[in-house]
Design a protein around this motif. Structure first.
Motif, PDB file in Angstrom:
ATOM      1  N   ASN A 143      43.502 -68.916 -60.060  1.00  0.00           N
ATOM      2  CA  ASN A 143      44.127 -68.218 -58.926  1.00  0.00           C
ATOM      3  C   ASN A 143      45.639 -68.404 -58.907  1.00  0.00           C
ATOM      4  N   ASN A 144      46.078 -69.597 -59.276  1.00  0.00           N
ATOM      5  CA  ASN A 144      47.510 -69.891 -59.271  1.00  0.00           C
ATOM      6  C   ASN A 144      48.201 -69.515 -60.583  1.00  0.00           C
ATOM      7  N   GLN A 145      47.463 -68.817 -61.435  1.00  0.00           N
ATOM      8  CA  GLN A 145      47.988 -68.330 -62.724  1.00  0.00           C
ATOM      9  C   GLN A 145      48.556 -69.460 -63.574  1.00  0.00           C
ATOM     10  N   LEU A 146      47.926 -70.638 -63.460  1.00  0.00           N
ATOM     11  CA  LEU A 146      48.344 -71.785 -64.266  1.00  0.00           C
ATOM     12  C   LEU A 146      47.618 -71.811 -65.604  1.00  0.00           C
ATOM     13  N   CYS A 147      46.602 -70.967 -65.748  1.00  0.00           N
ATOM     14  CA  CYS A 147      45.913 -70.832 -67.036  1.00  0.00           C
ATOM     15  C   CYS A 147      45.266 -69.451 -67.086  1.00  0.00           C
ATOM     16  N   PRO A 155      40.053 -58.912 -55.440  1.00  0.00           N
ATOM     17  CA  PRO A 155      39.137 -58.083 -54.649  1.00  0.00           C
ATOM     18  C   PRO A 155      37.733 -58.012 -55.239  1.00  0.00           C
ATOM     19  N   ARG A 156      37.635 -58.075 -56.592  1.00  0.00           N
ATOM     20  CA  ARG A 156      36.330 -57.956 -57.249  1.00  0.00           C
ATOM     21  C   ARG A 156      36.202 -59.027 -58.333  1.00  0.00           C
ATOM     22  N   VAL A 157      35.068 -59.727 -58.331  1.00  0.00           N
ATOM     23  CA  VAL A 157      34.779 -60.748 -59.346  1.00  0.00           C
ATOM     24  C   VAL A 157      33.470 -60.382 -60.037  1.00  0.00           C
ATOM     25  N   LEU A 158      33.475 -60.459 -61.361  1.00  0.00           N
ATOM     26  CA  LEU A 158      32.275 -60.194 -62.152  1.00  0.00           C
ATOM     27  C   LEU A 158      31.658 -61.510 -62.592  1.00  0.00           C
ATOM     28  N   TYR A 159      30.353 -61.661 -62.359  1.00  0.00           N
ATOM     29  CA  TYR A 159      29.604 -62.853 -62.793  1.00  0.00           C
ATOM     30  C   TYR A 159      28.636 -62.438 -63.887  1.00  0.00           C
ATOM     31  N   ILE A 160      28.706 -63.126 -65.039  1.00  0.00           N
ATOM     32  CA  ILE A 160      27.819 -62.834 -66.174  1.00  0.00           C
ATOM     33  C   ILE A 160      27.059 -64.104 -66.527  1.00  0.00           C
ATOM     34  N   THR A 215      33.565 -49.746 -65.401  1.00  0.00           N
ATOM     35  CA  THR A 215      33.216 -49.136 -64.112  1.00  0.00           C
ATOM     36  C   THR A 215      33.688 -49.967 -62.924  1.00  0.00           C
ATOM     37  N   TYR A 216      33.449 -51.278 -63.005  1.00  0.00           N
ATOM     38  CA  TYR A 216      33.699 -52.152 -61.852  1.00  0.00           C
ATOM     39  C   TYR A 216      35.139 -52.656 -61.783  1.00  0.00           C
ATOM     40  N   GLN A 217      35.794 -52.735 -62.926  1.00  0.00           N
ATOM     41  CA  GLN A 217      37.188 -53.195 -63.011  1.00  0.00           C
ATOM     42  C   GLN A 217      37.439 -54.491 -62.233  1.00  0.00           C
ATOM     43  N   PRO A 218      36.773 -55.575 -62.662  1.00  0.00           N
ATOM     44  CA  PRO A 218      36.936 -56.850 -61.958  1.00  0.00           C
ATOM     45  C   PRO A 218      38.326 -57.431 -62.161  1.00  0.00           C
ATOM     46  N   GLY A 219      38.746 -58.272 -61.213  1.00  0.00           N
ATOM     47  CA  GLY A 219      40.023 -58.973 -61.360  1.00  0.00           C
ATOM     48  C   GLY A 219      39.856 -60.282 -62.102  1.00  0.00           C
ATOM     49  N   ALA A 220      38.633 -60.826 -62.112  1.00  0.00           N
ATOM     50  CA  ALA A 220      38.352 -62.084 -62.799  1.00  0.00           C
ATOM     51  C   ALA A 220      36.876 -62.085 -63.190  1.00  0.00           C
ATOM     52  N   ILE A 221      36.559 -62.886 -64.212  1.00  0.00           N
ATOM     53  CA  ILE A 221      35.174 -62.983 -64.699  1.00  0.00           C
ATOM     54  C   ILE A 221      34.743 -64.449 -64.685  1.00  0.00           C
ATOM     55  N   VAL A 222      33.498 -64.684 -64.241  1.00  0.00           N
ATOM     56  CA  VAL A 222      32.873 -66.000 -64.356  1.00  0.00           C
ATOM     57  C   VAL A 222      31.717 -65.846 -65.340  1.00  0.00           C
ATOM     58  N   LEU A 223      31.724 -66.664 -66.397  1.00  0.00           N
ATOM     59  CA  LEU A 223      30.709 -66.559 -67.455  1.00  0.00           C
ATOM     60  C   LEU A 223      29.899 -67.848 -67.517  1.00  0.00           C
ATOM     61  N   GLN A 224      28.597 -67.740 -67.215  1.00  0.00           N
ATOM     62  CA  GLN A 224      27.694 -68.889 -67.276  1.00  0.00           C
ATOM     63  C   GLN A 224      27.017 -68.873 -68.643  1.00  0.00           C
ATOM     64  N   ASN A 266      40.615 -60.024 -71.745  1.00  0.00           N
ATOM     65  CA  ASN A 266      41.887 -60.626 -71.302  1.00  0.00           C
ATOM     66  C   ASN A 266      42.026 -60.671 -69.788  1.00  0.00           C
ATOM     67  N   LEU A 267      40.921 -60.946 -69.111  1.00  0.00           N
ATOM     68  CA  LEU A 267      40.949 -61.136 -67.657  1.00  0.00           C
ATOM     69  C   LEU A 267      40.847 -62.635 -67.379  1.00  0.00           C
ATOM     70  N   PRO A 268      41.359 -63.089 -66.224  1.00  0.00           N
ATOM     71  CA  PRO A 268      41.176 -64.505 -65.876  1.00  0.00           C
ATOM     72  C   PRO A 268      39.695 -64.865 -66.017  1.00  0.00           C
ATOM     73  N   LEU A 269      39.413 -65.928 -66.764  1.00  0.00           N
ATOM     74  CA  LEU A 269      38.033 -66.218 -67.151  1.00  0.00           C
ATOM     75  C   LEU A 269      37.673 -67.669 -66.845  1.00  0.00           C
ATOM     76  N   LEU A 270      36.595 -67.840 -66.070  1.00  0.00           N
ATOM     77  CA  LEU A 270      36.067 -69.172 -65.761  1.00  0.00           C
ATOM     78  C   LEU A 270      34.754 -69.313 -66.520  1.00  0.00           C
ATOM     79  N   VAL A 271      34.683 -70.313 -67.402  1.00  0.00           N
ATOM     80  CA  VAL A 271      33.510 -70.500 -68.264  1.00  0.00           C
ATOM     81  C   VAL A 271      32.801 -71.794 -67.889  1.00  0.00           C
TER      82      VAL A 271
END
Length: 430
Positions: free
Chosen positions: A121-125, A164-169, A248-257, A289-294
């Motif tokens: 969120n703070n664009q530190l990574c 506004p939109r987060v994608l969870y995979i 289609t969804y154009q997420p701002g960030a992705i969380v990948l489990q 190349n979206l902010p990605l939490l793994v």
């Protein structure tokens, strides 16, 4: 090559020292094995390594009910016989046992995912990794499927403050039911889960017909698979669906489990994925190349979990790893080949081309039902969670932080990397 500060990696050695019990398939020790394998390949030199803060009860209660959090905080193996009603109410028992340091374990893995989301969120990574996280079955008021606190939901709630939109995979062999349920009625999170479905397989949810409701209708995507799916079928389906979802969804960030129980040879799994096939999904998601939490997730053949998440750390760092496993504390677990490869699975692939094609068409049809990049009503963004500072001098000296707790905030050389204690690896202390 990305600059080192663009990938943040969270680890606390204490997370791997808890013990679910002698016959329990969940072995947190796999996290120590993963971490030491990451070290042995020198991957820590290409990332910023942080020890996460321990999530405060009040942070956990941003999703979970306060009474459930309080119960987890209070219960111990010695006192559980006094709480039979609550144990049943909160679903603690055989699958989700009470063990020593249970609450601290939850605080560490949830703290890692929360810290990862905050750094993004703070664009530190650009990418944040917490292999200890990914416990996707926990519900608002109960434990489920070896999961007590749903760190993924907490991390997504954090990301929603800035996106506004987060994608969870989710590529765990089990359906990501806890995350789907938490966001079933909203279009601000799209959940996509690829999992085994049918034959009474846990948790029994995840049919393609489960698509979300109310504002969330069509924002839950389930890809129910049968036993034995292999790399080529899985990755082809994954890439087709995920590329359409992102477009289609154009997420701002992705969380990948990245649950590793979808690998061939897992104690509880029934797929035939190689580590390369599993890692190809990670490589594909990274390319957006979206902010990605793994995060991690399931995975019950310990040495294969360590291999998989180490390879995927390499993928996130654009680093190809030599096949031969370097000397490390847990080297004996990787014998006799001492190689990153795992044996192929021999489970018959019950996923016919026509079955997979039907699933794919169903998912793409549902995606056509949502507006292109839905215009989310922007809510007021809540402030970052405020944790008061304590003035140590005003505290009762008997209640001050004990030495054991203080020591845990000090980085041990052996825990993070071999060699000298250079300043490139500052700890991110609260």
């Amino acid at each position: 090559m990305r600059s080192k500060d663009r990938i943040a990696y969270f680890y606390d050695g204490d997370v791997g020292s808890v013990y679910f019990g002698p016959n329990h398939p969940m072995k947190p020790h796999r996290l120590c094995m993963t971490h030491h394998l990451v070290l042995s390949y020198d991957l820590h030199k290409k990332m910023e390594i942080y020890r996460p803060h321990k999530a405060y009860p009040v942070e956990l209660a941003q999703f979970h009910s306060a009474d459930y959090v309080e119960f987890l905080h209070r219960i111990t193996p010695d006192t559980q016989h006094l709480f039979s009603t609550e144990l049943a109410k909160y679903n603690l028992g055989e699958d989700c046992p009470v063990f020593d340091n249970l609450f601290e374990f939850c605080q560490i893995y949830a703290g890692g995912t929360l810290d990862a989301a905050c750094r993004l969120n703070n664009q530190l990574c650009d990418i944040a990794i917490n292999w200890a996280g990914g416990l996707h079955h926990a519900k608002k008021c109960e434990a489920s499927g070896f999961c007590y606190i749903n760190d993924l939901v907490l991390g997504i709630l954090e990301l929603l403050k800035c996106h506004p939109r987060v994608l969870y995979i989710d590529i765990d062999v089990h359906h990501g039911d806890g995350v789907e349920e938490a966001f079933y009625f909203t279009d601000r999170v799209m959940t996509v889960s690829f999992h085994k479905y049918g034959d009474m397989f846990f948790p029994g949810t995840g049919d393609a017909k489960e698509i979300g409701e109310r504002e969330g209708k069509f924002y839950a995507i389930n890809v129910p698979l049968k036993d034995g799916i292999d790399d080529s079928s899985f990755t082809r389906l994954f890439k087709t669906i995920i590329s359409k979802v992102v477009e289609t969804y154009q997420p701002g960030a992705i969380v990948l489990q990245c649950g590793a129980d979808s690998l061939a040879g897992d104690r509880l799994g029934c797929f035939n994925l190689s580590i390369d096939g599993h890692a190809e999904c990670v490589r594909f998601v990274k390319r957006f190349n979206l902010p990605l939490l793994v995060t991690g997730g399931g995975g019950y053949t310990k040495e294969n979990v360590a291999r998989c998440w180490t390879v995927e750390t390499g993928v996130l760092l654009d680093t190809e790893l030599p096949e031969e496993i370097p000397e490390n504390v847990y080297i004996k677990y990787f014998g006799p080949e001492f190689s990153l490869k795992i044996p192929n699975g021999h489970i018959e692939n019950l996923n016919s081309k026509s079955y997979l094609s039907t699933i794919k068409m169903q998912v793409l049809e549902n995606l056509r039902c949502i507006q292109h990049a839905p215009s989310v009503q922007m809510q007021e963004v809540p402030p970052d969670f405020y944790i008061p500072d304590f003035d140590e001098d005003l505290q009762n000296p008997d209640e001050r932080i004990d030495q054991h707790t203080q020591d845990k905030h000090i980085q041990r050389d052996d825990e993070y990397y071999e060699g000298d204690n250079d300043n490139d690896h500052q700890m991110d202390l609260p």
